[in-house]
Design a protein around this motif. Structure first.
Motif, PDB file in Angstrom:
ATOM      1  N   THR A 123       0.782  -1.246   0.000  1.00 53.06           N
ATOM      2  CA  THR A 123       0.000   0.000   0.000  1.00 53.06           C
ATOM      3  C   THR A 123       0.804   1.281   0.000  1.00 53.06           C
ATOM      4  O   THR A 123       0.259   2.342  -0.235  1.00 53.06           O
ATOM      5  CB  THR A 123      -0.932   0.055   1.221  1.00 53.06           C
ATOM      6  N   PHE A 124       2.119   1.201   0.260  1.00 47.74           N
ATOM      7  CA  PHE A 124       2.852   2.455   0.329  1.00 47.74           C
ATOM      8  C   PHE A 124       3.081   3.102  -1.016  1.00 47.74           C
ATOM      9  O   PHE A 124       3.550   4.224  -1.110  1.00 47.74           O
ATOM     10  CB  PHE A 124       4.182   2.292   1.072  1.00 47.74           C
ATOM     11  N   ARG A 125       2.790   2.380  -2.085  1.00 49.64           N
ATOM     12  CA  ARG A 125       2.900   3.006  -3.390  1.00 49.64           C
ATOM     13  C   ARG A 125       1.763   3.990  -3.603  1.00 49.64           C
ATOM     14  O   ARG A 125       1.815   4.851  -4.459  1.00 49.64           O
ATOM     15  CB  ARG A 125       2.816   1.978  -4.519  1.00 49.64           C
ATOM     16  N   LEU A 126       0.713   3.834  -2.804  1.00 48.26           N
ATOM     17  CA  LEU A 126      -0.475   4.651  -3.015  1.00 48.26           C
ATOM     18  C   LEU A 126      -0.327   6.014  -2.372  1.00 48.26           C
ATOM     19  O   LEU A 126       0.452   6.216  -1.477  1.00 48.26           O
ATOM     20  CB  LEU A 126      -1.707   3.963  -2.421  1.00 48.26           C
ATOM     21  N   ARG A 127      -1.128   6.944  -2.856  1.00 54.28           N
ATOM     22  CA  ARG A 127      -1.137   8.275  -2.252  1.00 54.28           C
ATOM     23  C   ARG A 127      -1.591   8.204  -0.816  1.00 54.28           C
ATOM     24  O   ARG A 127      -2.317   7.293  -0.428  1.00 54.28           O
ATOM     25  CB  ARG A 127      -2.099   9.167  -3.034  1.00 54.28           C
ATOM     26  N   GLY A 128      -1.219   9.215  -0.049  1.00 55.01           N
ATOM     27  CA  GLY A 128      -1.473   9.251   1.386  1.00 55.01           C
ATOM     28  C   GLY A 128      -2.871   8.874   1.815  1.00 55.01           C
ATOM     29  O   GLY A 128      -3.057   8.050   2.692  1.00 55.01           O
ATOM     30  N   SER A 129      -3.895   9.487   1.207  1.00 58.67           N
ATOM     31  CA  SER A 129      -5.260   9.220   1.647  1.00 58.67           C
ATOM     32  C   SER A 129      -5.625   7.757   1.478  1.00 58.67           C
ATOM     33  O   SER A 129      -6.330   7.179   2.301  1.00 58.67           O
ATOM     34  CB  SER A 129      -6.256  10.052   0.848  1.00 58.67           C
ATOM     35  N   TYR A 130      -5.152   7.147   0.406  1.00 53.51           N
ATOM     36  CA  TYR A 130      -5.467   5.740   0.173  1.00 53.51           C
ATOM     37  C   TYR A 130      -4.842   4.860   1.232  1.00 53.51           C
ATOM     38  O   TYR A 130      -5.413   3.849   1.631  1.00 53.51           O
ATOM     39  CB  TYR A 130      -4.986   5.308  -1.223  1.00 53.51           C
ATOM     40  N   VAL A 132      -4.330   5.607   4.368  1.00 52.68           N
ATOM     41  CA  VAL A 132      -5.145   5.699   5.578  1.00 52.68           C
ATOM     42  C   VAL A 132      -6.363   4.786   5.470  1.00 52.68           C
ATOM     43  O   VAL A 132      -6.682   4.021   6.378  1.00 52.68           O
ATOM     44  CB  VAL A 132      -5.628   7.146   5.823  1.00 52.68           C
ATOM     45  N   LEU A 133      -7.038   4.857   4.319  1.00 49.61           N
ATOM     46  CA  LEU A 133      -8.218   4.011   4.126  1.00 49.61           C
ATOM     47  C   LEU A 133      -7.854   2.534   4.205  1.00 49.61           C
ATOM     48  O   LEU A 133      -8.598   1.720   4.750  1.00 49.61           O
ATOM     49  CB  LEU A 133      -8.873   4.330   2.773  1.00 49.61           C
ATOM     50  N   SER A 134      -6.682   2.192   3.651  1.00 49.42           N
ATOM     51  CA  SER A 134      -6.313   0.777   3.674  1.00 49.42           C
ATOM     52  C   SER A 134      -6.061   0.305   5.098  1.00 49.42           C
ATOM     53  O   SER A 134      -6.375  -0.834   5.439  1.00 49.42           O
ATOM     54  CB  SER A 134      -5.075   0.523   2.805  1.00 49.42           C
TER      55      SER A 134
END
Lengths: 335, 295, 260
Positions: A123-130, A132-134
């Motif tokens: 999940t760290f490839r994703l933008r910040g908000s994503y 948090v949701l994950s």
């Protein structure tokens, strides 16, 4: 390019351990607590454990700058691992018998780190908000698994079995638990002070501030975030194991719920993500407030969390500790 | 497939569609807010809870039929959202992304705990005569309140569509969503637009709450679950993608319904979460979104 | 067509420009970068030897920044190869390139705002050193660029000239063999410009290969050993600074056709 060089001996230093005296003072106060408030030991143990949770959270949330609202998952991993391995009827057969709680806790730390490595790696490839949701989603999935799996005791949860003594000390004695919780907080403070002076600590801060800038300096942001995540997870799980002993009985609805994750995160943020002792201060403050609120209103003690985080976010983003920052000097070297 | 199995399947699908419609309503509000303001509203479900409790209170006090509560809850929700955006979110400046997460988190806690103090922790419901009535359609039982909720959703979303594509305001909103600076330069008052949008999003949540009231028990922390559902819907459809949110809602409703019936009812909530995680990992832009920048 | 009056080439004190020899440290062949339907860079090749200063000029929108990003790993080329010290680095991410010896500055400076000046450079010097040694190195770099008086100041509070020097300091602390400077001089007042030029010249003299993007013509002309001019993503002219500056295509690209 002639600038006045500082006098020899006054060369400024960046590599320090941070404000160690403040931490020692805090620890001293915490050490005195049981002698002054001997009757409120339950409260003390719980507060210390949460202080440790908040400190552990902050490795990821403050240093690496990644907001996690799923840390209850790691609390759960620690709690369930220690308990399941200590129960003769539930421990996996290949281990040949119940596992002592200290090994259980250690294994819990390892499992938590593993979970963080896998989850973070994805999940760290994703933008910040994503991200948090994950974190919210993963914690909720774990909760559902715990509720529905008979091995983990289902919705009723688990009861802590008899535990061996630690150097002759009864683990269910509140004073012993206080000592262990104190040790937990000390450990997290130690880790944070070491982080302050280490290459890893600076790399995490660089990643938090500017990922591309960090890349240009040879730092791999994804890798750093995963390391922070693993460290944060392992420490949280250690606290989770301790929490299980303290609770003596727990069930997934309350142990793995979103509000617990939110509580941990808010303690650190309200106390001050940018300071070493911030999370402890936040935890103590909020626990005291919550206790007062509970005696007055018998419920709704999370109301104060809501009010404070709103106030802090609007007016004091660096938290309570941020209010004591020397004027003009920001976080950098005073962190 | 034999008659019984077919009926069961249709029943499950109908249930899923109608529930999905409600999810779509909740998700649309959240997606709208994110699309225009880049704000993730952690209090969304709690605004829904406000809608539920308004309905409850009006029913208890005035014996007002729940659907009339829409006339109160929707404007109230709008006003509340508008004020919150003006007083709180607008002050965050360039800390908006993270600050709004924390601020809405705080607001959610304040709302749910205030509801707790006001109404108590016991789940409460309203007793309307049609709460449990159903009607038959080709062998399939359809719950009337659920159907009304589905219709209400369609009306609300249809109304939003009209607003966005047939009015000046709608144009301004879309412009702000695409390019806030550009819109500002063209004379759009982006500050007011954002307040209006947040108000609309909250109103949608409140409306959903009213529509749900005949079907469910209300309790102060009911919002938490619905905030999660809203996230799932918006991620499935693509954050900021309104038609996607509608489809996402329907998909979520179906996944839950089918999963609960054919696999296990215990893991009802898990199916949506797993779909959510899969989409986050494999296609974060959502099933219908454009590619999101990967780090 | 009459030769327009170019601004006087300012005499900078220091050594005259030399032409270094030896195998290239950095080589780029046929670099093409496409974004969607737009070709930002088309078939550009270049080579830089140790100690050589390559100037990259061109009007706005010429593709200089994109080429720069492709050379430093922040953008992946759609075609072409980048080699550094003989190794193909086309697909190598920036953090690995830093370790290999390639360092860059950013046009819009990127200091770590919450950290002090010294700490900013420390992050960089941690690449090659540990503990106190890293701190000593960082301080030495600060001395080189003249920022020691601001060592403990938060980076967020620096003025433009000092931010530029901090950018450079961070890149230098990586102990690179190849330095990529993105508009390090534009926007500075003349005395500050002189200091930067002298610094860059001394860096090249010590063996660093340097690629610089710059708008200020007289700086590029005196500093560079070799100049490349780009326009509309393509190579317009390359060679000795004087030759490029007087090349009709280059003048037209910058000043527009006389028929405009």
């Amino acid at each position: 390019m002639t600038t006045a060089a500082p006098l020899p001996g006054t060369r400024p230093r960046a590599l320090t351990f941070g404000n160690v005296w403040l931490s020692l003072a805090l620890l001293a106060a915490l050490l005195l607590y049981p002698f002054v408030f001997g009757k409120a030991l339950n409260f003390g143990v719980a507060t210390l454990i949460f202080a440790g949770f908040a400190m552990s959270w902050n490795v990821l949330g403050g240093w690496a700058g990644q907001l996690s609202l799923g840390h209850a998952a790691f609390v759960g991993v620690g709690a369930y691992t220690l308990t399941l391995l200590a129960m003769p009827e539930r421990v996996p057969a290949f281990l040949g018998g119940p596992v002592a709680p200290w090994w259980g806790a250690l294994i819990g730390m390892g499992l938590a780190a593993l979970l963080a490595a896998v989850w973070g790696g994805l999940t760290f490839r994703l933008r910040g908000s994503y991200f948090v949701l994950s974190t919210i989603a993963v914690a909720l999935v774990l909760r559902l698994v715990a509720i529905n799996s008979t091995w983990t005791g289902g919705a009723e949860g688990l009861f802590m079995p008899e535990l061996p003594t630690l150097f002759g000390l009864d683990l269910f004695d509140r004073r012993v638990e206080y000592g262990l919780a104190f040790g937990f907080v000390t450990l997290t403070l130690l880790v944070t002070h070491l982080l302050r002076r280490s290459r890893l600590g600076y790399a995490l801060q660089a990643v938090r501030e500017d990922e591309d800038g960090a890349r240009a300096l040879g730092i791999d942001p994804a890798q750093m975030k995963v390391i922070a995540f693993m460290l944060s997870a392992a420490l949280t799980a250690l606290g989770g194991s301790l929490y299980a002993i303290y609770l003596q009985a727990f069930e997934p609805h309350t142990l793995l719920e979103l509000p617990l994750s939110v509580q941990i995160a808010l303690m650190a943020i309200i106390g001050g993500r940018a300071s070493i002792q911030g999370p402890v201060v936040g935890a103590v403050l909020l626990s005291v407030f919550g206790e007062v609120f509970r005696t007055l209103f018998a419920s709704a003690n999370l109301l104060i969390y809501g009010v404070l985080i709103l106030v802090i976010t609007l007016f004091a983003p660096d938290g309570i500790m941020g209010l004591f920052r020397r004027r003009g000097r920001k976080l950098g070297t005073a962190r | 497939m034999d008659q019984v199995a077919l009926t069961a399947l249709l029943q499950t699908l109908a249930q899923g569609l109608l529930t999905g419609g409600l999810y779509a309503l909740i998700g649309t509000g959240l997606s709208l807010i994110f699309g225009v303001m880049q704000v993730i509203n952690f209090a969304h479900g709690d605004f829904l809870a406000i809608g539920m409790f308004i309905t409850l209170a009006l029913f208890r006090t005035f014996h007002l039929d729940p659907y009339f509560s829409l006339l109160v809850a929707a404007p109230f929700g709008f006003a509340l959202g508008f004020v919150i955006q003006r007083l709180v979110l607008a002050r965050l400046g360039d800390r908006l992304r993270e600050g709004s997460m924390l601020a809405t988190l705080g607001l959610g806690l304040i709302i749910s705990n205030t509801l707790l103090l006001t109404f108590g922790a016991q789940p409460q419901s309203i007793n309307v005569p049609y709460a449990t009535s159903t009607f038959q359609l080709g062998g399939v039982q359809i719950s009337i309140p659920l159907l009304i909720a589905g219709l209400g959703t369609a009306v609300a979303i249809g109304g939003l569509n009209l607003l966005l594509y047939r009015t000046e305001l709608g144009r301004a909103i879309r412009a702000t969503a695409q390019n806030p600076l550009g819109a500002e330069l063209q004379g759009v008052k982006t500050g007011s637009i954002q307040a209006i949008v947040f108000g609309l999003g909250v109103a949608f949540a409140a409306i959903a709450g009213v529509l749900l009231m005949p079907l469910l028990y209300a309790f102060p922390t009911v919002g938490e679950n619905y905030t999660t559902k809203a996230f799932i819907v918006t991620v499935l459809g693509g954050l900021g993608n309104l038609p996607g949110a509608i489809v996402g809602g329907l998909v979520l409703g179906m996944i839950e319904s089918l999963g609960a019936f054919y696999i296990s009812n215990n893991y009802r909530d898990a199916y949506g979460l797993i779909a959510f995680l899969l989409v986050l990992l494999l296609r974060p832009e959502g099933l219908f979104g454009r590619t999101v920048k990967r780090v | 067509m009459t030769t327009p009056n170019l601004p006087e080439l300012t005499e900078f004190p220091g050594q005259p420009v030399r032409v270094p020899s030896g195998p290239p440290l950095l080589a780029a062949e046929g670099i093409t970068v496409r974004f969607g339907g737009v070709t930002a860079v088309k078939n550009v090749s270049l080579a830089v030897r140790p100690g050589e200063i390559l100037g990259l000029i061109g009007p706005n929108g010429a593709g200089k920044t994109t080429l720069f990003n492709a050379l430093t790993g922040f953008v992946r080329p759609s075609a072409g190869r980048v080699t550094f010290a003989g190794r193909d680095v086309t697909r190598v991410p920036p953090q690995v390139r830093a370790r290999m010896g390639m360092a860059r500055t950013f046009q819009v400076e990127r200091p770590f705002e919450d950290l002090s000046v010294l700490e900013n450079v420390l992050v960089a010097s941690f690449l090659r050193h540990r503990g106190r040694a890293a701190e000593d190195r960082a301080y030495a770099v600060l001395e080189r660029v003249g920022l020691t008086d601001r060592a403990t100041q938060p980076a967020a509070e620096l003025n433009l000239a000092r931010r530029r020097r901090l950018e450079l300091a961070k890149a230098l602390a990586l102990e690179p063999q190849m330095l990529f400077l993105d508009e390090s001089i534009a926007g500075l007042n003349p005395p500050a410009q002189q200091e930067m030029v002298a610094l860059i010249r001394s860096l090249a003299a010590s063996g660093l290969g340097i690629v610089m993007v710059e708008h200020i013509m007289h700086v590029i002309m005196t500093l560079s050993d070799h100049v490349i001019c780009m326009a509309f993503g393509e190579l317009l002219a390359e060679g000795h600074p004087q030759a490029v500056a007087t090349h009709p295509d280059v003048i037209r690209a910058y000043l527009g056709d006389e028929n405009d």
